[in-house]
Structures are given as C-alpha cells and as structure tokens.
Design a protein around this motif. Structure first.
Motif, PDB file in Angstrom:
ATOM      1  N   SER A 307      13.727  14.608 -10.530  1.00 20.41           N
ATOM      2  CA  SER A 307      12.714  15.978 -10.505  1.00 20.41           C
ATOM      3  C   SER A 307      11.379  16.038 -11.004  1.00 20.41           C
ATOM      4  CB  SER A 307      13.380  17.337 -10.836  1.00 20.41           C
ATOM      5  OG  SER A 307      14.651  17.000 -10.156  1.00 20.41           O
ATOM      6  N   SER A 308      10.892  14.868 -11.095  1.00 20.76           N
ATOM      7  CA  SER A 308       9.335  15.323 -11.493  1.00 20.76           C
ATOM      8  C   SER A 308       8.634  15.638  -9.991  1.00 20.76           C
ATOM      9  CB  SER A 308       8.846  14.445 -12.803  1.00 20.76           C
ATOM     10  OG  SER A 308       7.447  14.082 -12.666  1.00 20.76           O
ATOM     11  N   THR A 309       6.801  15.615 -10.170  1.00 21.63           N
ATOM     12  CA  THR A 309       6.178  15.644  -8.644  1.00 21.63           C
ATOM     13  C   THR A 309       5.518  15.125  -9.212  1.00 21.63           C
ATOM     14  OG1 THR A 309       5.375  18.028 -10.530  1.00 21.63           O
ATOM     15  CG2 THR A 309       6.776  18.207  -8.485  1.00 21.63           C
ATOM     16  N   ARG A 310       5.527  14.163 -10.382  1.00 16.52           N
ATOM     17  CA  ARG A 310       4.006  13.070 -10.678  1.00 16.52           C
ATOM     18  C   ARG A 310       4.507  12.155 -10.486  1.00 16.52           C
ATOM     19  NH1 ARG A 310       3.825  11.904 -16.157  1.00 16.52           N
ATOM     20  NH2 ARG A 310       1.494  11.026 -15.695  1.00 16.52           N
ATOM     21  N   LEU A 311       3.614  11.502  -8.941  1.00 16.68           N
ATOM     22  CA  LEU A 311       4.596  10.225  -8.194  1.00 16.68           C
ATOM     23  C   LEU A 311       3.097   9.699  -7.770  1.00 16.68           C
ATOM     24  CD1 LEU A 311       6.858  12.105  -5.802  1.00 16.68           C
ATOM     25  CD2 LEU A 311       7.552  10.945  -8.040  1.00 16.68           C
ATOM     26  N   GLU A 312       3.543   8.326  -7.567  1.00 17.83           N
ATOM     27  CA  GLU A 312       2.165   7.587  -7.460  1.00 17.83           C
ATOM     28  C   GLU A 312       2.106   6.539  -6.183  1.00 17.83           C
ATOM     29  OE1 GLU A 312      -0.439   6.073 -10.591  1.00 17.83           O
ATOM     30  OE2 GLU A 312      -0.440   8.146 -11.041  1.00 17.83           O
ATOM     31  N   VAL A 313       1.474   5.913  -6.054  1.00 15.88           N
ATOM     32  CA  VAL A 313       2.177   4.620  -5.065  1.00 15.88           C
ATOM     33  C   VAL A 313       2.157   4.244  -5.275  1.00 15.88           C
ATOM     34  CG1 VAL A 313       1.568   3.775  -2.933  1.00 15.88           C
ATOM     35  CG2 VAL A 313       1.606   5.646  -2.313  1.00 15.88           C
ATOM     36  N   ARG A 314       3.175   2.852  -5.090  1.00 13.79           N
ATOM     37  CA  ARG A 314       3.135   1.414  -5.993  1.00 13.79           C
ATOM     38  C   ARG A 314       3.212   0.716  -5.752  1.00 13.79           C
ATOM     39  NH1 ARG A 314       6.129  -0.962 -10.508  1.00 13.79           N
ATOM     40  NH2 ARG A 314       5.448  -2.545 -10.606  1.00 13.79           N
ATOM     41  N   LEU A 315       3.785   0.611  -3.633  1.00 13.07           N
ATOM     42  CA  LEU A 315       3.319  -0.285  -3.119  1.00 13.07           C
ATOM     43  C   LEU A 315       3.662  -0.322  -1.505  1.00 13.07           C
ATOM     44  CD1 LEU A 315       4.456  -3.647  -2.933  1.00 13.07           C
ATOM     45  CD2 LEU A 315       6.209  -3.445  -2.927  1.00 13.07           C
ATOM     46  N   ARG A 316       3.065  -0.358  -0.778  1.00 11.04           N
ATOM     47  CA  ARG A 316       2.769  -0.227   0.666  1.00 11.04           C
ATOM     48  C   ARG A 316       3.173  -1.852   1.416  1.00 11.04           C
ATOM     49  NH1 ARG A 316       1.252   4.471   2.601  1.00 11.04           N
ATOM     50  NH2 ARG A 316      -0.520   4.498   1.075  1.00 11.04           N
ATOM     51  N   THR A 317       3.889  -1.456   1.800  1.00 10.92           N
ATOM     52  CA  THR A 317       3.793  -3.386   2.590  1.00 10.92           C
ATOM     53  C   THR A 317       4.127  -2.733   4.116  1.00 10.92           C
ATOM     54  OG1 THR A 317       5.396  -5.136   2.310  1.00 10.92           O
ATOM     55  CG2 THR A 317       6.455  -3.259   1.590  1.00 10.92           C
ATOM     56  N   ARG A 318       5.067  -3.957   4.494  1.00 13.70           N
ATOM     57  CA  ARG A 318       5.891  -4.542   5.790  1.00 13.70           C
ATOM     58  C   ARG A 318       6.670  -5.299   6.131  1.00 13.70           C
ATOM     59  NH1 ARG A 318       3.372  -8.393   8.777  1.00 13.70           N
ATOM     60  NH2 ARG A 318       2.515  -9.342   7.106  1.00 13.70           N
ATOM     61  N   ASP A 319       7.949  -5.136   7.036  1.00 17.49           N
ATOM     62  CA  ASP A 319       8.900  -6.212   6.444  1.00 17.49           C
ATOM     63  C   ASP A 319       8.993  -7.536   7.085  1.00 17.49           C
ATOM     64  OD1 ASP A 319      11.643  -7.521   7.143  1.00 17.49           O
ATOM     65  OD2 ASP A 319      11.578  -5.634   9.016  1.00 17.49           O
ATOM     66  N   LEU A 320       8.301  -7.759   5.767  1.00 13.59           N
ATOM     67  CA  LEU A 320       8.613  -9.010   5.517  1.00 13.59           C
ATOM     68  C   LEU A 320       9.442  -9.993   6.118  1.00 13.59           C
ATOM     69  CD1 LEU A 320       5.954  -8.500   2.335  1.00 13.59           C
ATOM     70  CD2 LEU A 320       5.368  -8.940   4.438  1.00 13.59           C
ATOM     71  N   LEU A 321      10.444  -9.970   6.227  1.00 14.69           N
ATOM     72  CA  LEU A 321      11.897 -10.541   6.577  1.00 14.69           C
ATOM     73  C   LEU A 321      11.848 -11.034   7.611  1.00 14.69           C
ATOM     74  CD1 LEU A 321      14.020 -10.565   3.288  1.00 14.69           C
ATOM     75  CD2 LEU A 321      12.549 -12.321   3.402  1.00 14.69           C
ATOM     76  N   LYS A 324      10.733  -6.299  11.977  1.00 16.81           N
ATOM     77  CA  LYS A 324      10.005  -5.728  12.334  1.00 16.81           C
ATOM     78  C   LYS A 324       9.110  -4.356  11.938  1.00 16.81           C
ATOM     79  CE  LYS A 324      15.298  -5.812  13.787  1.00 16.81           C
ATOM     80  NZ  LYS A 324      16.698  -5.088  13.339  1.00 16.81           N
ATOM     81  N   PRO A 325       8.609  -3.914  13.395  1.00 15.17           N
ATOM     82  CA  PRO A 325       7.441  -2.885  12.893  1.00 15.17           C
ATOM     83  C   PRO A 325       7.760  -1.956  12.051  1.00 15.17           C
ATOM     84  CG  PRO A 325       8.779  -2.389  15.017  1.00 15.17           C
ATOM     85  CD  PRO A 325       9.149  -3.403  15.110  1.00 15.17           C
ATOM     86  N   GLY A 326       6.787  -1.393  11.539  1.00 16.54           N
ATOM     87  CA  GLY A 326       7.051  -0.324  10.644  1.00 16.54           C
ATOM     88  C   GLY A 326       5.827  -0.265   9.143  1.00 16.54           C
ATOM     89  N   THR A 327       5.822   0.573   8.368  1.00 15.85           N
ATOM     90  CA  THR A 327       5.160   0.218   7.405  1.00 15.85           C
ATOM     91  C   THR A 327       6.074   1.025   6.317  1.00 15.85           C
ATOM     92  OG1 THR A 327       3.240   0.002   8.461  1.00 15.85           O
ATOM     93  CG2 THR A 327       2.410   1.191   5.505  1.00 15.85           C
ATOM     94  N   PHE A 328       5.981   0.887   4.862  1.00 13.87           N
ATOM     95  CA  PHE A 328       6.615   1.415   4.017  1.00 13.87           C
ATOM     96  C   PHE A 328       6.293   1.493   2.652  1.00 13.87           C
ATOM     97  CE2 PHE A 328       8.935  -1.738   7.123  1.00 13.87           C
ATOM     98  CZ  PHE A 328      10.099  -0.619   8.221  1.00 13.87           C
ATOM     99  N   VAL A 329       6.760   2.519   1.657  1.00 11.64           N
ATOM    100  CA  VAL A 329       6.063   2.386   1.173  1.00 11.64           C
ATOM    101  C   VAL A 329       7.035   3.195  -0.214  1.00 11.64           C
ATOM    102  CG1 VAL A 329       4.508   4.385  -0.406  1.00 11.64           C
ATOM    103  CG2 VAL A 329       4.224   4.290   2.334  1.00 11.64           C
ATOM    104  N   LEU A 330       6.686   2.493  -1.244  1.00 11.15           N
ATOM    105  CA  LEU A 330       7.111   2.771  -2.231  1.00 11.15           C
ATOM    106  C   LEU A 330       6.604   3.814  -4.068  1.00 11.15           C
ATOM    107  CD1 LEU A 330       9.125  -0.858  -3.432  1.00 11.15           C
ATOM    108  CD2 LEU A 330      10.328   1.316  -2.226  1.00 11.15           C
ATOM    109  N   ASP A 331       6.872   4.754  -4.210  1.00 11.48           N
ATOM    110  CA  ASP A 331       6.658   5.093  -5.026  1.00 11.48           C
ATOM    111  C   ASP A 331       7.151   5.764  -6.507  1.00 11.48           C
ATOM    112  OD1 ASP A 331       5.000   6.466  -2.988  1.00 11.48           O
ATOM    113  OD2 ASP A 331       5.411   8.456  -2.663  1.00 11.48           O
ATOM    114  N   GLN A 332       6.399   5.751  -6.429  1.00 14.50           N
ATOM    115  CA  GLN A 332       6.559   5.521  -8.711  1.00 14.50           C
ATOM    116  C   GLN A 332       6.733   7.092  -9.297  1.00 14.50           C
ATOM    117  OE1 GLN A 332       5.988   2.556 -10.808  1.00 14.50           O
ATOM    118  NE2 GLN A 332       7.571   2.327 -12.515  1.00 14.50           N
TER     119      GLN A 332
END
Length: 620
Positions: A307-321, A324-332
């Motif tokens: 539940s912490s609000t201290r988030l940072e973007v870890r990775l921004r990527t496409r569907d590489l396999l 399919k269209p779209g952009t996906f973000v992983l936060d840490q």
C-alpha cells in the motif's frame, strides 16, 4: 597504433580459433550422440505366437507391411506392454535415418513421457483403444507423410509411457517416401521445424562463413562432416542405409538444399483446410477498431503488496512475443520492491492478450515449448521427496498438464489433478495426463476443494494472477493440515532483469502482472501460518536468458514478414523473404547465445544470474 593493430590481430585469431574449435566439438559430439542412439535402436524379433488383432497398422502411401512383420510386431507389442510401435525400415535412406536419430533417443523414448511422438513415417502399429482416444481413423486408406506424422504425435500424447519404435528387417523403405524427403523432414517436426533444424543450420552457416577466412580449414571440416554418416553407420547391425556411400559423397551439396527445402515445405504447408490466420483476422480487426483503451484498468497510485504510494516506473515495453498492439508499464514500489503491471489489464484485456497464445494459433507451438522444458518437470516433482509422500496433488495453472504427466514417473501412486482457466485443461484430461481437471479461477473454486490435497503446486503461475495474496489464501484452503505448497516464479531480483532490460523473457508483458520477491513471499507465507521449509534459486534456474533475448530481438527485427491476424493485411512475399533471410543470418548468434547460457549455468547462483526461485512451505 602498431601495438593496437597487433592486439586486434591476436584477438581476431583467438576468436577464429574458438569458433573453429566449437565447430569441431559440435561435430564430434553430434556424431557420438548419433552412434549411441543407433546402438540403442532395437530390432524386431521373431516370436512364435502371433499377437492380438486389436493392434491396427497405419501404412504410409506406397508402404505395405507383410504378414510376417505384422504378426511379429503385434506379438512384440503385446509382450512388451506397448500401445503403439513405430516400424523403421532397415534400409531407411541415410538422411532420414539421421533425422530420426536426432529426433528420437531410442533408449529413453518409451519411458520419457514428455518426448514428442516421432517415427520413420512408414508404418505404425497402434492399439484400437488408443486410436479411438486420439481420434485417429483406421479406414481412410494410406495417410500422407504429414497425416502419419500427426497421428504418431497424437498416439504418443495418449499413450505416453507405452510407445516405442523398432527396426523391422523385412520392411523396405518406400521410394515414394524417399522422393518426398524434404516434406518428410518437415512433417516429422511439424510447426517446430525451424527450431529442430536450427542447430544444423547454425553449424552450416558458421562453417560457410569460415571459408572466407580460412578456406583450407573449412574444406577439411566439410570433408569431415561429409564423412559423418560413414562413421555413424559403420558396423551397424540394425540399420543399413542403401545410399550410404552415395549420400556421403554428395552430402556437402545436397544437405543444405534439403534443409532449406524442408523449411520452405514447413512454411507453405497448412494442416487445416482454412488458413487459421485469415479466419481470425476479421474478428481481431473488429475488436481493435474499438481501441485498446478498454483493455486497461485505472492506474494505481499505491502498491498492491504493501500500500505504499512511493512508486517508480521500472519498465515500459510492447508485446514482444505476440506483437499485439499496446504499451505496458511495470511499476516498482520503493518501499517493499514489489513490481506490478500498472495500469493492469481488465478481464477484456486478459482475454484479448491471452487469446491464441496458449491455445488456438499458439497451442501446438506452446505445447512443443513445454515439452522441450520437460527436463525441469522431474526436479520439481522430486523437490517434495524430503518432505512428504503425497496421495493427492493439485497443480494450479497446469496448462496442458505437462508437469503432471512427467511427475507420474516420480510419484506413480499419486492422484494428480489440474486447474487452469484455458481450454488446455480439457486437453490434459482427455489425454489422461491429469486425473481430474478444473477450469476456472482458483480463488473461486478453492472453497469446493477445502482440505482435499496433500500438495498444491504453482509453477510459474502466481505472476499471472491479479492478486497473489488471494491465490495463497486459496492454496491454504485447498491444503490439508500438514500439506505443502510448492511455488516457483520468476525472480525479479535477478541481474539479467537489469542487464537485458525489456528483452528479459520473464517480464513477459502483458501476461505477467505481479513479480513477488522471495523475501516478500516468505514473510507473507509466515503471516498466513505456513512454515517455509525450502528455498531454492539454482535448482529453479532455466539457462535460457541470452538465447531467449537473442531470439526475441531477432524475431522482432524480422516481424514485418510474419502473418498475424491482429495486423490488417497479410505481409508481402518480399517481407516474408526478408524475414527468412534475417532468421537464417541470425542463427550463429542464437547458437552463441545458447552456448553462453550453458557455460554460465554452473555459476548462475554465485553471480546472481538465476532467473527464478522455488519455495516449499508447510501448512501448520
């Protein structure tokens, strides 16, 4: 300057010698393996009593099995407790014989429940019951090479522990089968033809490139490679290819053409009457016309783990396999280090991005991939030996049931059930790889299985879940008191995750939604009343990081030539040609990456390069 040039020359010489040594080592190891497998191939014995007529024979075009051979094969199958038996002609053409020995290890084929069904594509004996279970008709004349190859593959799936192959001395090689050599090779491997031929193509392309640097050495290596069949079959009593001398003399010219023809045959052959890509294109285009925004939920401002609000973007990527269209973000999360997809996919998004990956278009490809990973299944099953003798085992996220099928070798008396959200669960149950299949959400179904199981396993499942904590609660519900939970997931703390960035395969966007560190998982399990009894990193590691990154990068470079239903039109022939050329040129890179993965494996744990971890916890 002079010193720099001298250093570069020494470095270049070292690289060339290393490549040359690798080529020779590969040839020697390949030859030794082929000799060993040939020695393990048995010959059909004559038996005094004929076997039961419940065995039917599937004969390829231009092939006829004589009565004596059929009687001996039926008697052998009955005496050995076999459900299917592939008959190999003694005089099988040398190229096809080598293909068969590369595809099948006769010493383990019968007992290896994960081995794909392979044969010489001449004649196969099969039990009536297995034929019915596999849905294979016996009254449709003589099947073509692709049809017989598919039948053999299905028979192995439905009788995984009672399938074998044997040399039939009276059975002669069919001229019609030999004439369609490239088609036979493509049929043997099906949709996995490119992967199966990749090592040979990489070796030959690297050897061809070396002729530009050291022609004399390259010619000597080509001569040694041409003589390989003579070494393999010298003194053999069970197989005697009639074309051994003529093939060896012309191998350097014929074999590269043959391999390329097999690739072309695999590309052009369509098993279904309707093009599956074209059939799906209208539905995908209609869905995409509505936009992809509806596939994503609201972006979270807090961590789902702490539940912490201290988030940072870890990775921004496409569907590489699937691409399919779209952009996906992983936060840490900066407090607990939990990594999660943000915004997360909605149910509609999960349906869209999972579709044709594990089933549909991707079913056979993924089925082959999971079989190839079979070496990992047995250690997973054996990891429980120090803690329990389970009577009942539930595998969550079982897919097509590959783990359960392999685990029966370790735990033959255990009942294995499986759970999954895809249609693969029906296939697993139909094949008999699981005793009972549940289709749906584990969280929803767990109350109906309360305290039913001694073991619940989640192998590379929890990273797909919307809420990992709810999955852990479901596992606790399904387990008996004293039962064990086995979890294996990607390790987000692996160094490869940073070094390879978006090309690190375990990120697997957009399917992987949550990445739980081993420390977070341990603390959560202890809070829920579990006792962690085992933590493993090296044992859970799969040495594929560099290879998968190289392949993903290469396939994305060549993506323009791939026909995909979520693209509006089919690619032009020129784009397909560029794709084929790109993949061919990149094969040495893939070979080097695979060798590097293997070389680093013994040191992976020490260097922090393991890509997964395994935890076993006991319910108190």
């Amino acid at each position: 300057m002079t010193a720099g040039k001298s250093s570069r020359r020494r470095s270049g010489k070292w690289v060339r010698r290393t490549i040359q040594a690798g080529l020779i080592a590969g040839l020697v190891l390949d030859t030794a393996q082929l000799r060993r497998r040939l020695a393990g191939l048995r010959t059909l014995p004559d038996r005094p009593e004929p076997g039961q007529d419940r065995f039917r024979v599937l004969e390829a075009e231009d092939v006829r099995v004589d009565r004596a051979t059929l009687a001996a094969a039926r008697a052998h199958a009955q005496a050995e407790g076999l459900s299917t038996l592939d008959l190999v002609p003694r005089d099988l053409p040398v190229a096809q014989a080598l293909d068969l020995l590369r595809a099948v290890d006769p010493t383990t084929y019968r007992t290896d429940r994960q081995a794909p069904g392979r044969g010489a594509l001449h004649a196969t004996l099969a039990d009536d019951g297995v034929l019915r279970a596999a849905g294979i008709p016996t009254d449709n004349g003589h099947p073509s090479a692709p049809e017989l190859a598919e039948a053999i593959a299905q028979l192995k799936l439905h009788a995984p522990g009672s399938t074998d192959l044997i040399v039939a001395p009276r059975l002669t090689s069919a001229p019609d089968v030999a004439a369609k050599d490239a088609e036979v090779l493509a049929s043997m491997h099906g949709e996995n033809t490119v992967g199966a031929l990749l090592p040979q193509l990489a070796w030959l392309s690297t050897l061809a490139a070396s002729t530009l640097v050291n022609p004399a050495w390259a010619l000597a290596a080509i001569g040694a490679w041409s003589a390989q069949p003579l070494i393999v079959f010298y003194g053999s009593k069970n197989m005697r290819p009639a074309d051994l001398l003529s093939y060896s003399a012309t191998r350097a010219v014929k074999e590269p053409k043959r391999l390329l023809a097999a690739l072309a045959a695999a590309q052009s052959r369509t098993v279904e009457h309707v093009d599956p890509v074209q059939e799906r294109r209208p539905a995908y285009q209609a869905e995409l016309a509505k936009g992809t925004e509806r596939f994503f939920g609201e972006r979270r401002e807090d961590c789902p783990w702490c539940s912490s609000t201290r988030l940072e973007v870890r990775l921004r990527t496409r569907d590489l396999l699937q691409r399919k269209p779209g952009t996906f973000v992983l936060d840490q999360c900066q407090d607990c280090a939990h990594i999660f997809q943000n915004p997360q996919l909605t149910p509609a998004g999960l349906d869209f991005y999972y579709r044709d990956f594990y089933d549909g278009l991707g079913e056979k490809k993924l089925d082959s991939l999971f079989k190839a990973r079979g070496v990992m299944y047995r250690p997973r099953a054996e990891s429980m030996k120090s803690f329990a003798q389970p009577e009942s085992w539930l595998d969550v996220g079982t897919g097509h049931g590959h783990f359960c099928n392999a685990a029966r070798e370790v735990w033959p008396q255990t009942t294995f059930d499986g759970l999954d959200i895809t249609d693969g669960i029906k296939l697993a149950e139909h094949r008999g790889w699981i005793d009972r299949g549940y289709r749906g959400s584990f969280v929803d179904l767990a109350p109906s299985m309360a305290e039913n199981y001694d073991v619940v396993s989640m192998f590379h499942y929890m990273e797909h879940s919307l809420d990992p904590k709810l999955e852990l609660e479901a596992a606790r519900t399904a387990l008996r008191s004293g039962g064990h939970l086995v979890i294996e997931v990607p390790d987000p703390e692996a160094r490869w995750a940073k070094l390879l960035g978006k090309w690190w395969l375990p990120w697997l966007q957009p399917q992987h939604l949550n990445f739980v560190s081993i420390g977070n998982l341990r603390r959560q399990l202890e809070t829920m009343g579990f006792t962690v009894v085992l933590e493993q990193r090296a044992e859970a590691h799969e040495p594929i990081d560099l290879l998968s990154a190289a392949w993903t990068r290469l396939s994305n470079l060549a993506a323009g030539g791939e026909d995909l239903p979520w693209r509006p039109t089919k690619p032009e022939p020129s784009a397909k040609a560029v794709r084929a050329a790109t993949l061919a040129v990149g094969t040495p890179v893939l070979l080097a990456a695979s060798l590097a993965d293997g070389a680093l494996r013994p040191f992976a744990a020490r260097l922090g390069l393991t890509n997964a971890y395994r935890v076993i916890a006991r319910k108190s």
